[in-house]
Scaffold this motif. Sequence first.
Motif, PDB file in Angstrom:
ATOM      1  N   TYR A 135      -6.224   6.373 -11.930  1.00 49.88           N
ATOM      2  CA  TYR A 135      -5.184   7.310 -11.721  1.00 49.88           C
ATOM      3  C   TYR A 135      -3.931   6.691 -11.441  1.00 49.88           C
ATOM      4  CZ  TYR A 135      -5.748   8.364  -7.003  1.00 49.88           C
ATOM      5  OH  TYR A 135      -5.897   8.373  -5.661  1.00 49.88           O
ATOM      6  N   GLN A 136      -4.311   5.532 -10.389  1.00 47.67           N
ATOM      7  CA  GLN A 136      -3.114   4.860  -9.637  1.00 47.67           C
ATOM      8  C   GLN A 136      -2.533   4.105 -10.797  1.00 47.67           C
ATOM      9  OE1 GLN A 136      -6.192   4.669  -8.864  1.00 47.67           O
ATOM     10  NE2 GLN A 136      -6.685   4.889  -6.681  1.00 47.67           N
ATOM     11  N   PHE A 140      -0.137   6.219 -12.194  1.00 49.72           N
ATOM     12  CA  PHE A 140       0.896   6.628 -11.197  1.00 49.72           C
ATOM     13  C   PHE A 140       2.173   5.542 -11.119  1.00 49.72           C
ATOM     14  CE2 PHE A 140       1.716   5.749  -6.406  1.00 49.72           C
ATOM     15  CZ  PHE A 140       2.236   7.213  -6.106  1.00 49.72           C
ATOM     16  N   TYR A 141       1.785   4.259 -11.165  1.00 53.66           N
ATOM     17  CA  TYR A 141       2.777   3.234 -10.941  1.00 53.66           C
ATOM     18  C   TYR A 141       3.441   3.330 -12.366  1.00 53.66           C
ATOM     19  CZ  TYR A 141       0.658   1.861  -6.714  1.00 53.66           C
ATOM     20  OH  TYR A 141      -0.060   1.634  -5.663  1.00 53.66           O
ATOM     21  N   TYR A 149      -2.484  16.674   1.238  1.00 49.52           N
ATOM     22  CA  TYR A 149      -1.313  16.592   0.658  1.00 49.52           C
ATOM     23  C   TYR A 149      -1.212  15.963  -0.914  1.00 49.52           C
ATOM     24  CZ  TYR A 149      -0.360  18.375   5.249  1.00 49.52           C
ATOM     25  OH  TYR A 149      -0.335  18.937   6.442  1.00 49.52           O
ATOM     26  N   ARG A 162       4.099   5.407 -14.708  1.00 46.24           N
ATOM     27  CA  ARG A 162       5.210   6.352 -14.929  1.00 46.24           C
ATOM     28  C   ARG A 162       6.524   6.242 -14.468  1.00 46.24           C
ATOM     29  NH1 ARG A 162       1.435  10.691 -13.230  1.00 46.24           N
ATOM     30  NH2 ARG A 162       0.398  10.652 -15.021  1.00 46.24           N
ATOM     31  N   GLN A 185      -1.619  15.327  -4.784  1.00 50.42           N
ATOM     32  CA  GLN A 185      -1.400  15.932  -6.183  1.00 50.42           C
ATOM     33  C   GLN A 185      -0.736  16.889  -5.934  1.00 50.42           C
ATOM     34  OE1 GLN A 185      -6.164  15.570  -7.200  1.00 50.42           O
ATOM     35  NE2 GLN A 185      -5.222  15.622  -9.084  1.00 50.42           N
ATOM     36  N   SER A 239       0.928  -1.320  -0.053  1.00 48.63           N
ATOM     37  CA  SER A 239      -0.024   0.009  -0.050  1.00 48.63           C
ATOM     38  C   SER A 239       0.996   1.189   0.070  1.00 48.63           C
ATOM     39  CB  SER A 239      -0.894   0.079   1.400  1.00 48.63           C
ATOM     40  OG  SER A 239      -0.172   0.072   2.465  1.00 48.63           O
ATOM     41  N   ILE A 240       0.428   2.215  -0.495  1.00 49.21           N
ATOM     42  CA  ILE A 240       0.832   3.611  -0.596  1.00 49.21           C
ATOM     43  C   ILE A 240      -0.168   4.557  -0.553  1.00 49.21           C
ATOM     44  CG2 ILE A 240       1.190   3.770  -2.924  1.00 49.21           C
ATOM     45  CD1 ILE A 240       3.780   5.354  -2.501  1.00 49.21           C
ATOM     46  N   ALA A 241      -0.034   5.554   0.390  1.00 47.44           N
ATOM     47  CA  ALA A 241      -0.965   6.701   0.426  1.00 47.44           C
ATOM     48  C   ALA A 241      -0.609   7.901   1.128  1.00 47.44           C
ATOM     49  CB  ALA A 241      -2.013   6.074   1.517  1.00 47.44           C
ATOM     50  N   GLY A 261       2.882  16.152  -5.864  1.00 48.51           N
ATOM     51  CA  GLY A 261       4.196  15.293  -6.131  1.00 48.51           C
ATOM     52  C   GLY A 261       4.567  14.506  -4.763  1.00 48.51           C
ATOM     53  N   ASN A 262       4.024  14.433  -3.777  1.00 49.45           N
ATOM     54  CA  ASN A 262       4.352  13.737  -2.509  1.00 49.45           C
ATOM     55  C   ASN A 262       4.364  12.300  -2.572  1.00 49.45           C
ATOM     56  OD1 ASN A 262       5.012  16.412  -0.917  1.00 49.45           O
ATOM     57  ND2 ASN A 262       2.536  16.209  -0.981  1.00 49.45           N
TER      58      ASN A 262
HETATM   59  C1  LIG Z   1      -2.177   7.324  -5.179  1.00 47.88           C
HETATM   60  C2  LIG Z   1      -1.465   8.475  -4.162  1.00 47.88           C
HETATM   61  C3  LIG Z   1      -0.520   7.815  -3.188  1.00 47.88           C
HETATM   62  C4  LIG Z   1      -0.681   9.352  -5.220  1.00 47.88           C
HETATM   63  O1  LIG Z   1      -0.378  10.398  -4.122  1.00 47.88           O
HETATM   64  P1  LIG Z   1       0.089  12.019  -4.836  1.00 47.88           P
HETATM   65  O2  LIG Z   1       0.560  12.612  -3.493  1.00 47.88           O
HETATM   66  O3  LIG Z   1      -1.423  12.502  -5.117  1.00 47.88           O
HETATM   67  O4  LIG Z   1       0.684  11.971  -6.036  1.00 47.88           O
HETATM   68  P2  LIG Z   1       1.350  12.762  -6.824  1.00 47.88           P
HETATM   69  O5  LIG Z   1       1.069  14.435  -6.645  1.00 47.88           O
HETATM   70  O6  LIG Z   1       2.687  12.432  -7.042  1.00 47.88           O
HETATM   71  O7  LIG Z   1       0.455  12.676  -8.311  1.00 47.88           O
HETATM   72  C5  LIG Z   1       0.734  11.472  -9.366  1.00 47.88           C
HETATM   73  C6  LIG Z   1      -0.395  11.402 -10.384  1.00 47.88           C
HETATM   74  O8  LIG Z   1      -1.514  11.100  -9.975  1.00 47.88           O
HETATM   75  C7  LIG Z   1      -2.616  11.825 -10.125  1.00 47.88           C
HETATM   76  N1  LIG Z   1      -3.353  12.021  -9.027  1.00 47.88           N
HETATM   77  C8  LIG Z   1      -3.035  11.749  -7.725  1.00 47.88           C
HETATM   78  N2  LIG Z   1      -4.533  11.829  -6.913  1.00 47.88           N
HETATM   79  C9  LIG Z   1      -5.308  11.911  -7.842  1.00 47.88           C
HETATM   80  C10 LIG Z   1      -6.917  11.708  -7.857  1.00 47.88           C
HETATM   81  N3  LIG Z   1      -7.482  11.709  -6.598  1.00 47.88           N
HETATM   82  N4  LIG Z   1      -7.605  11.961  -8.907  1.00 47.88           N
HETATM   83  C11 LIG Z   1      -6.930  11.921 -10.218  1.00 47.88           C
HETATM   84  N5  LIG Z   1      -5.620  11.910 -10.256  1.00 47.88           N
HETATM   85  C12 LIG Z   1      -4.916  12.000  -9.257  1.00 47.88           C
HETATM   86  C13 LIG Z   1      -1.848  13.514 -10.038  1.00 47.88           C
HETATM   87  O9  LIG Z   1      -2.420  14.373 -10.712  1.00 47.88           O
HETATM   88  C14 LIG Z   1      -0.437  12.939 -10.684  1.00 47.88           C
HETATM   89  O10 LIG Z   1      -0.755  12.909 -12.166  1.00 47.88           O
HETATM   90  P3  LIG Z   1      -0.112  14.000 -13.016  1.00 47.88           P
HETATM   91  O11 LIG Z   1       1.478  14.093 -12.791  1.00 47.88           O
HETATM   92  O12 LIG Z   1      -0.757  13.624 -14.306  1.00 47.88           O
HETATM   93  O13 LIG Z   1      -0.625  15.268 -12.674  1.00 47.88           O
HETATM   94  C15 LIG Z   1      -2.542   9.219  -3.506  1.00 47.88           C
HETATM   95  O14 LIG Z   1      -3.533   9.583  -4.558  1.00 47.88           O
HETATM   96  C16 LIG Z   1      -3.508   8.516  -2.678  1.00 47.88           C
HETATM   97  O15 LIG Z   1      -3.040   8.143  -1.556  1.00 47.88           O
HETATM   98  N6  LIG Z   1      -4.571   7.648  -3.094  1.00 47.88           N
HETATM   99  C17 LIG Z   1      -5.450   6.977  -2.355  1.00 47.88           C
HETATM  100  C18 LIG Z   1      -4.878   5.764  -1.894  1.00 47.88           C
HETATM  101  C19 LIG Z   1      -4.499   4.940  -3.079  1.00 47.88           C
HETATM  102  O16 LIG Z   1      -5.268   4.584  -4.034  1.00 47.88           O
HETATM  103  N7  LIG Z   1      -3.213   4.361  -3.124  1.00 47.88           N
HETATM  104  C20 LIG Z   1      -2.894   3.645  -4.168  1.00 47.88           C
HETATM  105  C21 LIG Z   1      -3.094   2.111  -4.200  1.00 47.88           C
HETATM  106  S1  LIG Z   1      -2.352   1.120  -2.953  1.00 47.88           S
END
Ligand SMILES: CC(C)(COP(=O)(O)OP(=O)(O)OC[C@H]1O[C@@H](n2cnc3c(N)ncnc32)[C@H](O)[C@@H]1OP(=O)(O)O)[C@@H](O)C(=O)NCCC(=O)NCCS
Length: 155
Positions: free
Chosen positions: A105-106, A109-110, A71, A112, A73, A64-66, A75-76
Amino acid sequence: MSLLIQEIPTTDAPMKLLLLADPSEEKIRSYLPESKCFVAISSEIVMGACVVKPRGSGVHELMSIAVHPDYQQSGNGTALLKWVIDFFQRAGASQLEVGTGTFGYQLSFYQRQGFRVTSIDRDFFLENYDEPIFENGIQLMDMLRLTIRYSKDIV
Ligand SMILES: CC(C)(COP(=O)(O)OP(=O)(O)OC[C@H]1O[C@@H](n2cnc3c(N)ncnc32)[C@H](O)[C@@H]1OP(=O)(O)O)[C@@H](O)C(=O)NCCC(=O)NCCS
């Protein structure tokens, strides 16, 4: 805003954050003791967390990652993911895996950061969770397994 990323004892894992990524506290508690837990801290606030479990033969699974919604969107999550990928590469791991839904979007995210699709676990979310999980109004059913292979020798 500077970000400090470090490993912490799994007994100190921030459960509220981890529940954003995995809705089952029971499941999290089942894999936590054998895993490593990493947190991202800014201004003394734990705003991100990641749990990685060893699967043997140098294979590790990102369970898991969260990032806290306040905080996200910014870059964290990417910074934490990159740090963890680098950590296991330096530790000599052969590969890092993650399971995620087949859309959303996940997945970007991976991918990339270099994760590639290696298999599909059909009906995973139906068979492993008591409650249906929805993302963008669509029920999650199948799980994609994504992998980063550190060693070029592995097929
Ligand atoms: C997945 C997660 C850890 C990414 O963290 P983050 O700090 O938002 O990540 P970043 O800011 O580095 O963004 C990474 C990309 O995801 C996109 N993104 C992040 N959250 C988003 C959301 N809620 N909806 C749409 N896009 C999203 C960002 O816009 C970015 O894309 P871009 O570079 O094209 O703009 C976070 O969104 C999260 O905690 N999500 C809920 C838990 C989850 O789903 N975890 C993954 C499954 S284990």
